[in-house]
Structures are given as C-alpha cells and as structure tokens.
Design a protein around this motif. Structure first.
Motif, PDB file in Angstrom:
ATOM      1  N   TYR A 168      16.305 -54.983  22.983  1.00  0.00           N
ATOM      2  CA  TYR A 168      16.569 -53.826  23.830  1.00  0.00           C
ATOM      3  C   TYR A 168      15.410 -52.850  23.701  1.00  0.00           C
ATOM      4  O   TYR A 168      14.608 -52.932  22.781  1.00  0.00           O
ATOM      5  N   ILE A 169      15.372 -51.894  24.632  1.00  0.00           N
ATOM      6  CA  ILE A 169      14.424 -50.788  24.535  1.00  0.00           C
ATOM      7  C   ILE A 169      15.200 -49.480  24.650  1.00  0.00           C
ATOM      8  O   ILE A 169      16.228 -49.420  25.327  1.00  0.00           O
ATOM      9  N   ALA A 170      14.734 -48.474  23.948  1.00  0.00           N
ATOM     10  CA  ALA A 170      15.278 -47.135  24.116  1.00  0.00           C
ATOM     11  C   ALA A 170      14.652 -46.569  25.389  1.00  0.00           C
ATOM     12  O   ALA A 170      13.460 -46.748  25.640  1.00  0.00           O
ATOM     13  N   VAL A 171      15.467 -45.915  26.207  1.00  0.00           N
ATOM     14  CA  VAL A 171      14.994 -45.351  27.466  1.00  0.00           C
ATOM     15  C   VAL A 171      15.412 -43.889  27.555  1.00  0.00           C
ATOM     16  O   VAL A 171      16.350 -43.452  26.898  1.00  0.00           O
ATOM     17  N   VAL A 172      14.693 -43.142  28.373  1.00  0.00           N
ATOM     18  CA  VAL A 172      14.967 -41.715  28.564  1.00  0.00           C
ATOM     19  C   VAL A 172      14.817 -41.397  30.045  1.00  0.00           C
ATOM     20  O   VAL A 172      14.012 -42.011  30.750  1.00  0.00           O
ATOM     21  N   ASN A 173      15.613 -40.431  30.522  1.00  0.00           N
ATOM     22  CA  ASN A 173      15.492 -40.032  31.928  1.00  0.00           C
ATOM     23  C   ASN A 173      14.894 -38.634  32.032  1.00  0.00           C
ATOM     24  O   ASN A 173      14.555 -38.020  31.017  1.00  0.00           O
ATOM     25  N   GLY A 174      14.759 -38.140  33.230  1.00  0.00           N
ATOM     26  CA  GLY A 174      14.141 -36.840  33.462  1.00  0.00           C
ATOM     27  C   GLY A 174      14.919 -35.672  32.895  1.00  0.00           C
ATOM     28  O   GLY A 174      14.378 -34.574  32.750  1.00  0.00           O
ATOM     29  N   GLU A 175      16.180 -35.871  32.569  1.00  0.00           N
ATOM     30  CA  GLU A 175      17.002 -34.832  31.943  1.00  0.00           C
ATOM     31  C   GLU A 175      16.955 -34.933  30.419  1.00  0.00           C
ATOM     32  O   GLU A 175      17.715 -34.282  29.720  1.00  0.00           O
ATOM     33  N   GLU A 176      16.064 -35.797  29.913  1.00  0.00           N
ATOM     34  CA  GLU A 176      15.893 -36.034  28.483  1.00  0.00           C
ATOM     35  C   GLU A 176      17.173 -36.563  27.842  1.00  0.00           C
ATOM     36  O   GLU A 176      17.516 -36.238  26.714  1.00  0.00           O
ATOM     37  N   GLN A 177      17.892 -37.412  28.597  1.00  0.00           N
ATOM     38  CA  GLN A 177      19.058 -38.119  28.098  1.00  0.00           C
ATOM     39  C   GLN A 177      18.606 -39.523  27.733  1.00  0.00           C
ATOM     40  O   GLN A 177      17.820 -40.128  28.458  1.00  0.00           O
ATOM     41  N   TYR A 178      19.093 -40.045  26.621  1.00  0.00           N
ATOM     42  CA  TYR A 178      18.653 -41.338  26.114  1.00  0.00           C
ATOM     43  C   TYR A 178      19.732 -42.389  26.279  1.00  0.00           C
ATOM     44  O   TYR A 178      20.922 -42.087  26.321  1.00  0.00           O
TER      45      TYR A 178
ATOM     46  N   VAL B 221      18.060 -43.832  19.068  1.00  0.00           N
ATOM     47  CA  VAL B 221      18.542 -42.817  20.005  1.00  0.00           C
ATOM     48  C   VAL B 221      19.320 -41.737  19.257  1.00  0.00           C
ATOM     49  O   VAL B 221      19.117 -40.542  19.486  1.00  0.00           O
ATOM     50  N   ALA B 222      20.191 -42.144  18.333  1.00  0.00           N
ATOM     51  CA  ALA B 222      20.990 -41.171  17.574  1.00  0.00           C
ATOM     52  C   ALA B 222      20.099 -40.236  16.755  1.00  0.00           C
ATOM     53  O   ALA B 222      20.398 -39.046  16.619  1.00  0.00           O
ATOM     54  N   GLY B 223      18.980 -40.749  16.242  1.00  0.00           N
ATOM     55  CA  GLY B 223      18.064 -39.929  15.461  1.00  0.00           C
ATOM     56  C   GLY B 223      17.129 -39.084  16.299  1.00  0.00           C
ATOM     57  O   GLY B 223      16.556 -38.103  15.820  1.00  0.00           O
ATOM     58  N   THR B 224      16.974 -39.448  17.568  1.00  0.00           N
ATOM     59  CA  THR B 224      16.037 -38.760  18.453  1.00  0.00           C
ATOM     60  C   THR B 224      16.726 -37.738  19.348  1.00  0.00           C
ATOM     61  O   THR B 224      16.216 -36.646  19.567  1.00  0.00           O
ATOM     62  N   TRP B 225      17.884 -38.095  19.863  1.00  0.00           N
ATOM     63  CA  TRP B 225      18.589 -37.280  20.865  1.00  0.00           C
ATOM     64  C   TRP B 225      19.530 -36.323  20.151  1.00  0.00           C
ATOM     65  O   TRP B 225      20.717 -36.553  20.026  1.00  0.00           O
ATOM     66  N   ARG B 226      18.990 -35.217  19.672  1.00  0.00           N
ATOM     67  CA  ARG B 226      19.752 -34.257  18.874  1.00  0.00           C
ATOM     68  C   ARG B 226      20.582 -33.297  19.729  1.00  0.00           C
ATOM     69  O   ARG B 226      21.634 -32.856  19.315  1.00  0.00           O
ATOM     70  N   ASP B 227      20.082 -32.928  20.880  1.00  0.00           N
ATOM     71  CA  ASP B 227      20.792 -31.995  21.763  1.00  0.00           C
ATOM     72  C   ASP B 227      21.122 -32.733  23.047  1.00  0.00           C
ATOM     73  O   ASP B 227      20.229 -33.004  23.857  1.00  0.00           O
ATOM     74  N   ILE B 228      22.402 -33.055  23.252  1.00  0.00           N
ATOM     75  CA  ILE B 228      22.769 -33.873  24.408  1.00  0.00           C
ATOM     76  C   ILE B 228      22.866 -33.063  25.702  1.00  0.00           C
ATOM     77  O   ILE B 228      23.115 -33.615  26.761  1.00  0.00           O
ATOM     78  N   THR B 229      22.619 -31.769  25.618  1.00  0.00           N
ATOM     79  CA  THR B 229      22.631 -30.945  26.821  1.00  0.00           C
ATOM     80  C   THR B 229      21.485 -31.364  27.736  1.00  0.00           C
ATOM     81  O   THR B 229      20.338 -31.439  27.289  1.00  0.00           O
ATOM     82  N   PRO B 230      21.758 -31.650  29.016  1.00  0.00           N
ATOM     83  CA  PRO B 230      20.672 -32.027  29.931  1.00  0.00           C
ATOM     84  C   PRO B 230      19.597 -30.932  29.983  1.00  0.00           C
ATOM     85  O   PRO B 230      19.881 -29.741  29.854  1.00  0.00           O
ATOM     86  N   ARG B 231      18.360 -31.351  30.170  1.00  0.00           N
ATOM     87  CA  ARG B 231      17.218 -30.439  30.180  1.00  0.00           C
ATOM     88  C   ARG B 231      17.408 -29.312  31.191  1.00  0.00           C
ATOM     89  O   ARG B 231      17.119 -28.157  30.902  1.00  0.00           O
ATOM     90  N   SER B 232      17.920 -29.620  32.400  1.00  0.00           N
ATOM     91  CA  SER B 232      18.076 -28.590  33.426  1.00  0.00           C
ATOM     92  C   SER B 232      19.057 -27.498  32.978  1.00  0.00           C
ATOM     93  O   SER B 232      18.877 -26.332  33.302  1.00  0.00           O
ATOM     94  N   VAL B 233      20.066 -27.862  32.226  1.00  0.00           N
ATOM     95  CA  VAL B 233      21.026 -26.885  31.717  1.00  0.00           C
ATOM     96  C   VAL B 233      20.389 -26.054  30.597  1.00  0.00           C
ATOM     97  O   VAL B 233      20.574 -24.837  30.541  1.00  0.00           O
ATOM     98  N   ARG B 234      19.631 -26.700  29.712  1.00  0.00           N
ATOM     99  CA  ARG B 234      18.960 -25.960  28.643  1.00  0.00           C
ATOM    100  C   ARG B 234      17.997 -24.934  29.224  1.00  0.00           C
ATOM    101  O   ARG B 234      17.877 -23.827  28.710  1.00  0.00           O
ATOM    102  N   ARG B 235      17.289 -25.320  30.281  1.00  0.00           N
ATOM    103  CA  ARG B 235      16.322 -24.405  30.887  1.00  0.00           C
ATOM    104  C   ARG B 235      16.997 -23.195  31.527  1.00  0.00           C
ATOM    105  O   ARG B 235      16.434 -22.106  31.562  1.00  0.00           O
ATOM    106  N   SER B 236      18.193 -23.381  32.084  1.00  0.00           N
ATOM    107  CA  SER B 236      18.860 -22.285  32.791  1.00  0.00           C
ATOM    108  C   SER B 236      19.624 -21.365  31.850  1.00  0.00           C
ATOM    109  O   SER B 236      20.071 -20.295  32.262  1.00  0.00           O
ATOM    110  N   ALA B 237      19.759 -21.765  30.601  1.00  0.00           N
ATOM    111  CA  ALA B 237      20.528 -20.953  29.638  1.00  0.00           C
ATOM    112  C   ALA B 237      19.719 -19.797  29.105  1.00  0.00           C
ATOM    113  O   ALA B 237      18.573 -19.692  29.108  1.00  0.00           O
TER     114      ALA B 237
END
Length: 96
Positions: free
Chosen positions: A41-51, A80-96
């Motif tokens: 398998y490969i670890a993958v990430v999307n534009g919202e920084e979700q893994y 993924v568990a060690g990398t993806w510490r904040d599961i909040t999508p990037r767009s939500v983090r930016r608007s907060a």
C-alpha cells in the motif's frame, strides 16, 4: 477488509452518485485488493491534508497524491496515525 476486497469507509461528503453513502451511512471503495498481509500500500494525502492508504499499483482517485510512504497496509496505517495529528480539514483550520 470486506469479503472480495472492498473496503467500507465513512462518508465525508454528502450527495448522491458514486461514493455516496448507503442507507447505513457508509460508502464502499470497490478496489480489488489481494487478501494477504503481503499486499503493498501507499500512504496518500488530499488537498485538505486528510490521509488514507491506497493499494500500490492502482491509479489514485482524483484529488489524492502519494504522501511518501509505502509498505504493508498496517505499516501505512501506522504511518498515517503518526503523521495525521489534526484531522480537521485544512480549509476549516484556515477559516478558524
């Protein structure tokens, strides 16, 4: 892993059509994957920084790219568990 190699994943988008949730609130990603612990398998990430993890050798879905880690499904999930510490999508983090 569901029988036949499909994986049930929680739906993160609303709507209808392919990838929309069924009556139980889950959608099925229907990639056929060898049912062995040897599959790569490969670890993958999307534009919202979700893994997530994806079977190596299959085309990635639109909007996803390799995150730089390859291994067994378990090793990728650990990465993924060690990398993806904040599961909040990037767009939500930016608007907060």
């Amino acid at each position: 892993m569901e029988k036949g190699g499909s994986r049930r994943v929680a739906n993160v988008e609303s709507g209808s059509g392919p990838g929309a949730p069924g009556p139980d609130g889950w959608c099925v990603v229907g990639a056929r994957v060898p049912e062995t612990n040897e599959a790569t398998y490969i670890a993958v990430v999307n534009g919202e920084e979700q893994y997530s993890v994806w079977p190596a050798g299959l085309d990635l879905p639109a909007g996803w790219e390799a995150a730089g880690f390859t291994g067994t499904e378990e090793a990728c999930l650990d990465h993924v568990a060690g990398t993806w510490r904040d599961i909040t999508p990037r767009s939500v983090r930016r608007s907060a």
